[in-house]
Write a protein that holds these residues in place. Structure first.
Motif, PDB file in Angstrom:
ATOM      1  N   VAL A  19       0.832  -1.102   0.078  1.00  0.00           N
ATOM      2  CA  VAL A  19      -0.055   0.130   0.125  1.00  0.00           C
ATOM      3  C   VAL A  19       0.823   1.200  -0.169  1.00  0.00           C
ATOM      4  O   VAL A  19       1.766   1.247   0.871  1.00  0.00           O
ATOM      5  CB  VAL A  19      -1.013  -0.019   1.296  1.00  0.00           C
ATOM      6  N   VAL A  20       0.665   2.377  -0.999  1.00  0.00           N
ATOM      7  CA  VAL A  20       1.270   3.372  -1.148  1.00  0.00           C
ATOM      8  C   VAL A  20       0.591   4.411  -0.664  1.00  0.00           C
ATOM      9  O   VAL A  20      -0.587   4.943  -1.205  1.00  0.00           O
ATOM     10  CB  VAL A  20       1.947   3.573  -2.401  1.00  0.00           C
ATOM     11  N   ASP A  21       1.011   5.161   0.433  1.00  0.00           N
ATOM     12  CA  ASP A  21      -0.230   6.260   1.142  1.00  0.00           C
ATOM     13  C   ASP A  21      -1.129   5.833   1.420  1.00  0.00           C
ATOM     14  O   ASP A  21      -2.391   5.586   0.927  1.00  0.00           O
ATOM     15  CB  ASP A  21      -0.213   7.433   0.317  1.00  0.00           C
ATOM     16  N   PRO A  22      -1.220   5.051   2.879  1.00  0.00           N
ATOM     17  CA  PRO A  22      -2.466   4.746   3.482  1.00  0.00           C
ATOM     18  C   PRO A  22      -3.699   5.878   3.449  1.00  0.00           C
ATOM     19  O   PRO A  22      -4.758   5.390   3.572  1.00  0.00           O
ATOM     20  CB  PRO A  22      -2.052   4.321   4.948  1.00  0.00           C
ATOM     21  N   GLY A  23      -3.222   6.938   3.470  1.00  0.00           N
ATOM     22  CA  GLY A  23      -4.555   8.240   3.388  1.00  0.00           C
ATOM     23  C   GLY A  23      -4.708   8.525   4.722  1.00  0.00           C
ATOM     24  O   GLY A  23      -4.094   8.496   5.907  1.00  0.00           O
ATOM     25  N   PRO A  24      -5.676   9.350   4.618  1.00  0.00           N
ATOM     26  CA  PRO A  24      -6.297  10.237   6.023  1.00  0.00           C
ATOM     27  C   PRO A  24      -6.831   9.394   6.927  1.00  0.00           C
ATOM     28  O   PRO A  24      -7.050   8.169   6.652  1.00  0.00           O
ATOM     29  CB  PRO A  24      -7.078  11.181   5.392  1.00  0.00           C
ATOM     30  N   ASP A  25      -6.886  10.162   8.101  1.00  0.00           N
ATOM     31  CA  ASP A  25      -7.604   9.197   9.164  1.00  0.00           C
ATOM     32  C   ASP A  25      -9.154   9.242   8.788  1.00  0.00           C
ATOM     33  O   ASP A  25     -10.063   9.715  10.030  1.00  0.00           O
ATOM     34  CB  ASP A  25      -7.424   9.701  10.770  1.00  0.00           C
ATOM     35  N   LEU A  26      -9.730   8.462   8.239  1.00  0.00           N
ATOM     36  CA  LEU A  26     -11.200   8.513   7.765  1.00  0.00           C
ATOM     37  C   LEU A  26     -11.336   6.796   7.618  1.00  0.00           C
ATOM     38  O   LEU A  26     -11.060   5.937   6.915  1.00  0.00           O
ATOM     39  CB  LEU A  26     -11.480   8.988   6.306  1.00  0.00           C
ATOM     40  N   GLU A  27     -12.234   6.561   8.681  1.00  0.00           N
ATOM     41  CA  GLU A  27     -12.520   5.139   8.915  1.00  0.00           C
ATOM     42  C   GLU A  27     -12.967   4.427   7.527  1.00  0.00           C
ATOM     43  O   GLU A  27     -12.562   3.216   7.364  1.00  0.00           O
ATOM     44  CB  GLU A  27     -13.518   4.851  10.210  1.00  0.00           C
ATOM     45  N   PRO A  28     -14.250   4.962   6.643  1.00  0.00           N
ATOM     46  CA  PRO A  28     -14.477   4.156   5.888  1.00  0.00           C
ATOM     47  C   PRO A  28     -13.188   3.901   4.822  1.00  0.00           C
ATOM     48  O   PRO A  28     -13.465   2.881   4.080  1.00  0.00           O
ATOM     49  CB  PRO A  28     -15.505   5.155   5.027  1.00  0.00           C
ATOM     50  N   HIS A  29     -12.608   4.773   4.567  1.00  0.00           N
ATOM     51  CA  HIS A  29     -11.489   4.768   3.603  1.00  0.00           C
ATOM     52  C   HIS A  29     -10.252   3.592   4.072  1.00  0.00           C
ATOM     53  O   HIS A  29     -10.019   2.852   3.259  1.00  0.00           O
ATOM     54  CB  HIS A  29     -10.727   6.208   3.553  1.00  0.00           C
ATOM     55  N   LEU A  30      -9.779   3.750   5.309  1.00  0.00           N
ATOM     56  CA  LEU A  30      -8.987   2.732   5.838  1.00  0.00           C
ATOM     57  C   LEU A  30      -9.623   1.204   5.793  1.00  0.00           C
ATOM     58  O   LEU A  30      -8.782   0.389   5.549  1.00  0.00           O
ATOM     59  CB  LEU A  30      -8.696   3.246   7.359  1.00  0.00           C
ATOM     60  N   ALA A  31     -11.028   1.272   6.120  1.00  0.00           N
ATOM     61  CA  ALA A  31     -11.383  -0.107   6.193  1.00  0.00           C
ATOM     62  C   ALA A  31     -11.691  -0.915   4.786  1.00  0.00           C
ATOM     63  O   ALA A  31     -11.391  -2.103   4.576  1.00  0.00           O
ATOM     64  CB  ALA A  31     -13.019   0.191   6.772  1.00  0.00           C
ATOM     65  N   ALA A  32     -11.818   0.233   3.994  1.00  0.00           N
ATOM     66  CA  ALA A  32     -11.870  -0.442   2.300  1.00  0.00           C
ATOM     67  C   ALA A  32     -10.651  -0.910   1.923  1.00  0.00           C
ATOM     68  O   ALA A  32     -10.617  -1.791   1.298  1.00  0.00           O
ATOM     69  CB  ALA A  32     -12.466   0.748   1.328  1.00  0.00           C
TER      70      ALA A  32
END
Length: 235
Positions: A19-32
């Protein structure tokens, strides 16, 4: 400032995704991202929160180690290897390139499975528009050198996977366009100074007159980087 949002890239390997750049602290995004399958490793391209703000939660969801150039600012588990080193993750070679400029810790990655090669650029090169050199952390001289590194490295048929915006089919062409744009902007800043502008804000009002004013604060930081660069290179 994030265009269509921040891109998180999943590169498939025999050992699970990188994974390159897990992203911001947004639960739906991280869960996906976590639900896409096992994660072998994560890499952060730079410390801005839209790229790594969710690292702690991502780690708890996936158990994957997170590597970054600046561990303290990115929340990573360990540092990336030196520029030019390769991360070998079962069927995928990932070469690390130091590409500071947007930020001091910005990196890009060349990933190849032996058939397809892609260039992941974080915010150093975007899928559309241009990026901000975040003065004082960012440095325009370093940024121009980084673009030259990418131009020499990229091949015409490599796809460019940016931190924001769409995939571009010709990485070298995009980087070449970026270099031309930056040089043209420097000429515009010089012309504004010759016309009597004295502050970064003065220059923004001239050079970025056709840009939405909501973007002027970011443009001002880029102009400050340009002035710092010109003061060290121009007579």
């Amino acid at each position: 400032m994030t265009l269509d949002g921040t891109n998180t890239w999943l590169l498939a390997t025999g050992a699970g995704a990188v994974v390159v750049d897990p992203g911001p602290d947004l639960e739906p995004h991280l869960a996906a991202v976590a639900a896409a399958g096992p994660v072998a490793l994560a890499v952060v391209t730079h410390h801005h929160a839209d790229h790594c703000g969710g690292v702690e939660r991502f780690r708890s969801l996936t158990g994957a180690p997170v590597l970054a150039r600046d561990v303290s600012r990115s929340g990573g588990d360990g540092p990336l290897p030196a520029a030019g080193s390769t991360l070998d993750v079962q069927g995928l070679d990932i070469t690390v390139l130091d590409t500071p400029g947007h930020t001091a810790d910005s990196v890009s990655l060349v990933a190849s499975d032996g058939h397809t090669t892609v260039l992941l650029t974080g915010d150093t090169v975007l899928g559309r528009g241009t990026t901000v050199v975040m003065h004082p952390d960012g440095n325009l001289g370093a940024y121009l050198e980084s673009l030259e590194v990418l131009r020499r490295t990229a091949a015409e048929r490599w796809r460019l996977l940016p931190g924001h915006g769409p995939v571009r089919p010709d990485a070298r062409a995009v980087v070449t366009e970026y270099l031309a744009h930056r040089r043209a902007r420097l000429d515009e800043v010089r012309a504004a100074l010759d016309a009597g502008a004295r502050t970064a804000r003065d220059i923004v009002e001239i050079v970025y007159a056709d840009v939405d004013r909501s973007l002027w604060p970011a443009a001002e930081r880029t102009v400050e980087a340009a002035l710092t660069y010109l003061s060290s290179t121009d007579r």
